[in-house]
Motif scaffolding. Structure first.
Motif, PDB file in Angstrom:
ATOM      1  N   VAL A 414       0.992  -1.089   0.076  1.00  0.00           N
ATOM      2  CA  VAL A 414       0.038   0.024  -0.146  1.00  0.00           C
ATOM      3  C   VAL A 414       0.832   0.990   0.057  1.00  0.00           C
ATOM      4  O   VAL A 414       1.575   1.351   1.045  1.00  0.00           O
ATOM      5  CB  VAL A 414      -0.983   0.079   1.269  1.00  0.00           C
ATOM      6  N   ASP A 415       1.098   1.913  -1.204  1.00  0.00           N
ATOM      7  CA  ASP A 415       1.671   3.413  -1.226  1.00  0.00           C
ATOM      8  C   ASP A 415       0.803   4.230  -0.683  1.00  0.00           C
ATOM      9  O   ASP A 415      -0.303   4.385  -0.932  1.00  0.00           O
ATOM     10  CB  ASP A 415       2.432   3.398  -2.782  1.00  0.00           C
ATOM     11  N   GLU A 416       1.526   5.408  -0.566  1.00  0.00           N
ATOM     12  CA  GLU A 416       0.666   6.556   0.024  1.00  0.00           C
ATOM     13  C   GLU A 416      -0.173   6.094   1.355  1.00  0.00           C
ATOM     14  O   GLU A 416      -1.154   6.389   1.295  1.00  0.00           O
ATOM     15  CB  GLU A 416       0.111   7.240  -1.217  1.00  0.00           C
ATOM     16  N   ALA A 417       0.457   5.439   1.907  1.00  0.00           N
ATOM     17  CA  ALA A 417      -0.540   4.547   3.090  1.00  0.00           C
ATOM     18  C   ALA A 417      -0.874   5.597   4.404  1.00  0.00           C
ATOM     19  O   ALA A 417      -1.471   5.111   5.356  1.00  0.00           O
ATOM     20  CB  ALA A 417       0.364   3.222   3.418  1.00  0.00           C
ATOM     21  N   HIS A 418      -0.355   6.989   4.414  1.00  0.00           N
ATOM     22  CA  HIS A 418      -0.575   7.617   5.530  1.00  0.00           C
ATOM     23  C   HIS A 418      -2.049   7.771   5.901  1.00  0.00           C
ATOM     24  O   HIS A 418      -2.450   8.019   6.958  1.00  0.00           O
ATOM     25  CB  HIS A 418       0.172   8.847   5.188  1.00  0.00           C
ATOM     26  N   ASN A 419      -2.837   7.860   4.704  1.00  0.00           N
ATOM     27  CA  ASN A 419      -4.357   7.926   4.872  1.00  0.00           C
ATOM     28  C   ASN A 419      -5.264   6.422   4.737  1.00  0.00           C
ATOM     29  O   ASN A 419      -6.508   6.565   4.214  1.00  0.00           O
ATOM     30  CB  ASN A 419      -4.893   8.821   3.885  1.00  0.00           C
ATOM     31  N   ILE A 420      -4.483   5.360   4.912  1.00  0.00           N
ATOM     32  CA  ILE A 420      -5.050   4.106   4.737  1.00  0.00           C
ATOM     33  C   ILE A 420      -6.316   3.793   5.543  1.00  0.00           C
ATOM     34  O   ILE A 420      -7.327   3.359   5.203  1.00  0.00           O
ATOM     35  CB  ILE A 420      -4.196   2.900   4.721  1.00  0.00           C
ATOM     36  N   MET A 421      -6.294   4.318   6.762  1.00  0.00           N
ATOM     37  CA  MET A 421      -7.154   4.163   7.811  1.00  0.00           C
ATOM     38  C   MET A 421      -8.463   4.982   7.230  1.00  0.00           C
ATOM     39  O   MET A 421      -9.707   4.512   7.374  1.00  0.00           O
ATOM     40  CB  MET A 421      -6.800   4.451   9.189  1.00  0.00           C
ATOM     41  N   ASP A 422      -8.147   5.913   6.777  1.00  0.00           N
ATOM     42  CA  ASP A 422      -9.368   6.788   6.434  1.00  0.00           C
ATOM     43  C   ASP A 422     -10.001   6.256   4.969  1.00  0.00           C
ATOM     44  O   ASP A 422     -11.153   6.394   4.827  1.00  0.00           O
ATOM     45  CB  ASP A 422      -8.921   8.310   5.937  1.00  0.00           C
ATOM     46  N   ALA A 423      -9.031   5.748   4.370  1.00  0.00           N
ATOM     47  CA  ALA A 423      -9.581   5.000   2.792  1.00  0.00           C
ATOM     48  C   ALA A 423     -10.457   3.882   3.307  1.00  0.00           C
ATOM     49  O   ALA A 423     -11.619   3.661   2.694  1.00  0.00           O
ATOM     50  CB  ALA A 423      -8.353   4.621   2.118  1.00  0.00           C
ATOM     51  N   VAL A 424      -9.964   3.133   4.259  1.00  0.00           N
ATOM     52  CA  VAL A 424     -11.064   2.029   4.781  1.00  0.00           C
ATOM     53  C   VAL A 424     -12.260   2.297   5.146  1.00  0.00           C
ATOM     54  O   VAL A 424     -13.427   1.955   4.717  1.00  0.00           O
ATOM     55  CB  VAL A 424     -10.271   1.202   5.794  1.00  0.00           C
ATOM     56  N   ALA A 425     -12.400   3.340   5.958  1.00  0.00           N
ATOM     57  CA  ALA A 425     -13.702   4.080   6.444  1.00  0.00           C
ATOM     58  C   ALA A 425     -14.345   4.680   5.101  1.00  0.00           C
ATOM     59  O   ALA A 425     -15.533   4.373   5.144  1.00  0.00           O
ATOM     60  CB  ALA A 425     -13.372   5.138   7.505  1.00  0.00           C
ATOM     61  N   ASN A 426     -13.679   5.231   4.327  1.00  0.00           N
ATOM     62  CA  ASN A 426     -14.436   6.034   3.013  1.00  0.00           C
ATOM     63  C   ASN A 426     -15.148   4.844   2.215  1.00  0.00           C
ATOM     64  O   ASN A 426     -16.138   5.082   1.519  1.00  0.00           O
ATOM     65  CB  ASN A 426     -13.459   6.861   2.300  1.00  0.00           C
ATOM     66  N   VAL A 427     -14.522   3.963   1.916  1.00  0.00           N
ATOM     67  CA  VAL A 427     -15.039   2.731   0.993  1.00  0.00           C
ATOM     68  C   VAL A 427     -16.201   2.119   1.853  1.00  0.00           C
ATOM     69  O   VAL A 427     -16.991   1.257   1.013  1.00  0.00           O
ATOM     70  CB  VAL A 427     -14.024   1.573   0.844  1.00  0.00           C
ATOM     71  N   HIS A 428     -16.435   2.214   3.041  1.00  0.00           N
ATOM     72  CA  HIS A 428     -17.500   1.503   3.681  1.00  0.00           C
ATOM     73  C   HIS A 428     -18.530   2.663   4.156  1.00  0.00           C
ATOM     74  O   HIS A 428     -19.541   2.367   4.623  1.00  0.00           O
ATOM     75  CB  HIS A 428     -16.972   0.585   4.795  1.00  0.00           C
ATOM     76  N   ALA A 429     -18.576   3.867   3.576  1.00  0.00           N
ATOM     77  CA  ALA A 429     -19.323   5.076   4.062  1.00  0.00           C
ATOM     78  C   ALA A 429     -20.446   4.892   2.987  1.00  0.00           C
ATOM     79  O   ALA A 429     -20.449   4.526   2.001  1.00  0.00           O
ATOM     80  CB  ALA A 429     -18.446   6.197   3.892  1.00  0.00           C
ATOM     81  N   ALA A 430     -21.544   5.660   3.766  1.00  0.00           N
ATOM     82  CA  ALA A 430     -22.767   5.594   2.637  1.00  0.00           C
ATOM     83  C   ALA A 430     -23.554   6.647   3.180  1.00  0.00           C
ATOM     84  O   ALA A 430     -23.453   7.280   4.452  1.00  0.00           O
ATOM     85  CB  ALA A 430     -23.601   4.372   2.909  1.00  0.00           C
ATOM     86  N   ALA A 431     -24.262   7.627   2.216  1.00  0.00           N
ATOM     87  CA  ALA A 431     -24.985   8.846   2.740  1.00  0.00           C
ATOM     88  C   ALA A 431     -26.327   8.789   1.844  1.00  0.00           C
ATOM     89  O   ALA A 431     -26.351   8.297   0.879  1.00  0.00           O
ATOM     90  CB  ALA A 431     -24.046  10.099   2.680  1.00  0.00           C
ATOM     91  N   LEU A 432     -27.192   9.429   2.494  1.00  0.00           N
ATOM     92  CA  LEU A 432     -28.631   9.487   1.950  1.00  0.00           C
ATOM     93  C   LEU A 432     -29.243  10.754   2.378  1.00  0.00           C
ATOM     94  O   LEU A 432     -29.260  11.080   3.551  1.00  0.00           O
ATOM     95  CB  LEU A 432     -29.339   8.248   2.386  1.00  0.00           C
ATOM     96  N   LYS A 433     -30.033  11.504   1.313  1.00  0.00           N
ATOM     97  CA  LYS A 433     -30.649  12.708   1.634  1.00  0.00           C
ATOM     98  C   LYS A 433     -32.315  12.639   1.540  1.00  0.00           C
ATOM     99  O   LYS A 433     -32.718  11.566   0.755  1.00  0.00           O
ATOM    100  CB  LYS A 433     -30.263  14.023   0.575  1.00  0.00           C
ATOM    101  N   LEU A 434     -32.874  13.224   2.315  1.00  0.00           N
ATOM    102  CA  LEU A 434     -34.426  13.511   2.267  1.00  0.00           C
ATOM    103  C   LEU A 434     -34.841  13.720   0.818  1.00  0.00           C
ATOM    104  O   LEU A 434     -35.463  12.957   0.358  1.00  0.00           O
ATOM    105  CB  LEU A 434     -34.949  14.305   3.370  1.00  0.00           C
TER     106      LEU A 434
END
Length: 908
Positions: A414-434
């Motif tokens: 994993v290169d540029e791995a300083h934000n790997i934990m944020d990347a894991v969170a982002n790929v599992h994130a979801a959002a929904l608007k009214l």
């Protein structure tokens, strides 16, 4: 453990010999040698190894990574070829004398060499063919590498009712009532998100493009035996991932520089090969880039759909058998089974040419074969596979691509791995608007009015359940929005109990697992939205045909959010947020799912790979990676390394400015004190003096956009004691051209103007001559990552304060409470500090970009004096800190920096 010891099987006795063995194309620096040896060691030590490695930008990190990893891979393959042959013969011929076994071993070596030679000859032929094709291709075809989406929409006459039924009516998926599908279920029951249907696998087998089912002769005209499978150890693979496709493209350019020895052992080469040893002493690396359908689909009718989910669904839909004989109903013409010979040519060309994603797209277009599926056929023969974060970090995505991590033979980098934990969170994130729920409800109603009476029993039930879920979520959001608008005490954001979301309309009685599974397998979201788009398109006037942008795929968005709701409640939280009204529209409400910890989501990679290497320019502090990504790994399995920089020590000056006067600590940019008038005034005075002694470019990073705006507003006011000198802002502009980063705005124009002010000579002599430029930016903003402030663009980087996240924000509050409940308050505090310091370290890393560069770094806050904070800085920054600078004040800093830059001018 530390990065010490000698690489197994590769003792670097002296630098020249070691450099040659790593096959680095240039003369490596000492830090590169240390870095490569550590990477090799991690790969060589065996199963379950982890490397967390930091090498500053400008030290050739990516090239060192690939040289070390591929050197290990070739050494390992050569050893494994011989060991596997001998072991197999010995086990099967235990009673035979040694001379018989040796004779059989010699014969097997010759067979293996023949297969290797046939494969290399086939790939060499593919390279020659590709060169001819490239030479004859027109410049216009290759000039715009990024494709333009084909807008070749066929004219639409009114379709017959049966045609509409065939394209948009839901099939019998989910016929057993629980959302399962015998026709399209993946053979892997655990793969809930896999887009590979049974028909797709059958298609690949029919075309002879999957192992064990080959019915097509090889591209070289042999008897059909697949040499890729016959070379049994070719399943050893390196998976290299980075954040973006542009970063992967840069890595592939680096991959083309070095040359590596053949993977075939010397003793296994045939007589013909040994006579031509010079020509076969090296072997081109076999590389395949993987990506999504969105980037690789060459079918205009599919690629123009825009969203990943819609493209995936339409692609899967086109693979299903059609009842109609109409040409438009025969599926996608680019699937590999439609042209097996071209698919094999695609495979060989991909393995022979070190392509990037755009190369695969162009190759597929030229051969009229789908690059998305055809690239899978090259995976078995590949040695290194590149792919972006999301495709590696989700287990379902890996399995859909055919990636199976192996404890013995898979290395993940994993290169540029300083934000790997944020990347894991982002790929599992979801959002929904009214507002999106309202659109989803309207689309579903339109669909039901047309097809409701024709739906089968199970499909009718599932569509009804989806409608109830939409109604339930809409009711909760509407109620929450009304409460927030009518009550001043009600906050505009907070945490939602998932069970409360679905209590309305009886939606909590619905099995979300079954509903999501049905929506995915029946392609419900795609069919409903496609039918709505079809009606909208037919209703358009011919003059308005130009506006063909696809509508927002709200049902796919809803599906992603429902999938997040099925996750364990302990792993994530759902937040609500009131969105202000825009363009006269009424306020909106948004729900967001946040993964609190990456541990469980990353566990499949940490547990399944032979070795995992996290590498980055600024990885410090390391503790979070060990705690949250590899909690079950013992210390002897984890290697950490923080390399020094390639610059000489005299090219870096790091100063901690705690206060304007010697011995004071007046610079405290904590949230409670940073807005004090005295602090703002002293900050302005410090930067005014700094701009006087520092030539060319100065980049200042503030903790937030809000605070930057506050500071600029204060500086623009004229103080009563300014003695006619004007405001701080005016005086700064007299020293340097001043530029400001704005939230949400493009950084390109600001960066171009800033660079021009420094590098371009002024032709208008009437304009006052200024000493370069000053850029006011934000930690975590666009300028703090990925931007290169090399040489004159970044002679000084100033960090104003410590950019701690808002601990009272709902998301950070939930995350801290989660970590405290699992590991204690001290662990939560460390995680909070580490997130801040990773952002600081990324901003600092913008300054020094190559060996000949030099810069000053000013840490402007008395809290930087703390040993706890200093230990979280990269080692090369700590090594450049001026001893006792925090006690010497502004005058001491100006004297030191003035001498530093005068010395650099004298060296020129």
């Amino acid at each position: 453990m530390t990065a010490s010891g000698t690489a197994d099987g590769l003792p670097p006795q002296d630098d020249d010999a070691a450099a040659a063995k790593y096959h680095h194309p240039y003369t490596p620096y000492d830090v590169q040698m240390h870095f490569m040896k550590t990477v090799y060691d991690v790969c060589a030590r065996g199963e379950g190894q982890v490397g967390i490695l930091e090498s500053p930008t400008g030290t050739g990190k990516s090239l060192s990574l690939l040289c070390a990893a591929l050197t290990w891979l070739r050494h390992h393959k050569r050893g494994q070829y011989e060991a596997s042959l001998f072991s197999a013969l010995r086990d099967n011929n235990a009673d035979e004398p040694d001379w018989v076994v040796e004779q059989m071993l010699r014969q097997k070596r010759a067979e293996l060499a023949g297969k290797w030679e046939r494969r290399e000859a086939r790939l060499a032929a593919a390279r020659r063919k590709e060169k001819v094709a490239a030479a004859t291709a027109s410049s216009s075809e290759r000039g715009g590498k990024r494709r333009r989406m084909d807008d070749g929409r066929r004219s639409r006459a009114k379709r017959a009712e049966d045609e509409e039924d065939e394209e948009f009516l839901l099939g019998e998926e989910g016929g057993d009532g629980d959302g399962s599908s015998a026709a399209s279920r993946s053979t892997d029951s655990n793969d809930r998100l896999s887009w590979f249907s049974a028909e797709t696998r059958a298609m690949l087998e029919k075309a002879g493009l999957v192992a064990g089912k080959s019915t097509t002769s090889g591209a070289n005209g042999d008897d059909g035996e697949d040499d890729e499978d016959a070379l049994g150890q070719d399943n050893i693979k390196i998976y290299y991932t980075s954040r973006t496709h542009s970063q992967l493209t840069q890595f592939i350019a680096e991959l083309r520089r070095p040359q590596f020895p053949s993977s075939m052992p010397e003793g296994a080469k045939s007589v013909a090969t040994q006579k031509n040893d010079e020509a076969t002493s090296t072997e081109l690396v076999k590389h395949v880039p993987l990506s999504s359908r969105q980037r690789l689909c060459i079918n205009p009718a599919v690629s123009r759909l825009g969203s990943v989910a819609a493209i995936n669904d339409r692609c899967a839909e086109l693979q299903k058998p059609k009842k109609s004989n109409d040409k438009q109903s025969k599926g996608c013409p680019y699937i590999p089974s439609a042209s097996p010979a071209n698919a094999l040519q695609f495979r060989d060309t991909a393995l022979a040419t070190l392509p990037d994603i755009e190369d695969l797209y162009q190759l597929g277009t030229r051969l009229h074969v789908c690059p998305y599926y055809a690239s899978r056929t090259a995976v078995p023969g590949a040695e290194i596979i590149t792919l972006p974060y999301p495709l590696l970090l989700q287990k379902a995505a890996r399995e859909a691509l055919g990636i199976r991590l192996d404890r013995r033979n898979s290395v993940v980098i994993v290169d540029e791995a300083h934000n790997i934990m944020d990347a894991v969170a982002n790929v599992h994130a979801a959002a929904l608007k009214l507002s999106e729920l309202g659109r989803a409800r309207d689309l579903l109603q339109i669909y039901v009015r047309r097809f409701g009476k024709k739906l089968k029993g199970a499909s009718r039930v599932m569509v009804g359940q989806l409608a109830r879920v939409i109604q339930g979520l809409s009711a909760w959001l509407t109620s929450a929005l009304e409460t927030s608008s009518s009550s001043s005490s009600s906050g505009t954001s907070g945490i939602v109990d998932p069970t409360a979301l679905l209590k309305h309309k009886g939606a909590d009685q619905i099995n979300l697992f079954a509903l999501v599974k049905y929506v995915q397998e029946a392609k419900l979201a795609y069919k409903v939205e496609s039918y709505a788009a079809y009606l909208e398109e037919d209703a358009k006037d011919a003059k308005s045909e130009k506006n063909n942008n696809p509508s927002t795929p709200v049902l796919h968005t809803l599906t992603s959010f429902l999938l997040a709701l099925t996750n364990l409640a302990s792993e994530g939280r759902i937040f609500y947020e009131v969105l202000p009204s825009e363009n006269g529209q009424k306020p909106d409400m948004k729900l967001s799912y946040l993964l609190l910890s990456p541990t469980h989501a990353f566990a499949s990679i940490a547990a399944d790979a032979r070795a995992v290497i996290l590498a980055g320019g600024t990885m410090a502090p390391f503790a979070d990676y060990e705690t949250h990504l590899f909690p079950t790994h013992t210390p002897d399995k984890i290697t950490t390394l923080s390399c020094g920089h390639v610059i000489p020590p005299e090219n870096l000056c790091v100063w901690t400015l705690a206060g304007t006067k010697a011995g004071t600590a007046t610079f405290d940019f904590s949230f409670a004190k940073r807005s004090q008038p005295a602090v703002l005034k002293d900050l302005g005075a410090a930067l005014l003096n700094l701009c006087t002694v520092v030539p060319d470019g100065v980049v200042v990073f503030f903790p937030s956009y809000g605070y930057l705006d506050e500071v600029v507003e204060a500086w623009k006011k004229v103080d009563a004691d300014s003695a006619g000198r004007g405001s701080v802002w005016d005086r700064l502009q007299g020293k340097k051209a001043v530029f400001l980063e704005s939230k949400g705005a493009s950084s390109d124009d600001v960066l171009a103007a800033y660079s021009s002010a420094i590098l371009d000579e002024k032709k208008d002599t009437k304009e006052p001559r200024r000493n370069g430029a000053l850029l006011l930016s934000v930690v975590g903003g666009k300028m703090s990552e990925g931007i290169n402030f090399a040489d004159r663009l970044g002679r000084c980087v100033v960090i104003v304060g410590l950019p701690f996240p808002n601990a009272h924000a709902p998301d950070w509050k939930a995350r801290m409470e989660y970590i405290a409940s699992k590991s204690g308050e001290e662990a939560a505090r460390a995680y909070y500090e580490n997130a801040c310091m990773r952002a600081v370290n990324q901003s600092i890393g913008r300054a020094i970009r190559h060996r000949g560069d030099y810069a000053a770094i000013v840490l402007l806050d008395q809290r930087f004096r703390s040993p706890r904070i200093q230990t979280k800085l990269p080692a090369w920054i700590r090594g450049g800190m001026v001893a006792g600078s925090e006690e010497k004040g502004l005058a001491g800093m100006l004297g030191t920096l003035g001498q530093f830059f005068r010395g650099k001018r004298e060296q020129k």
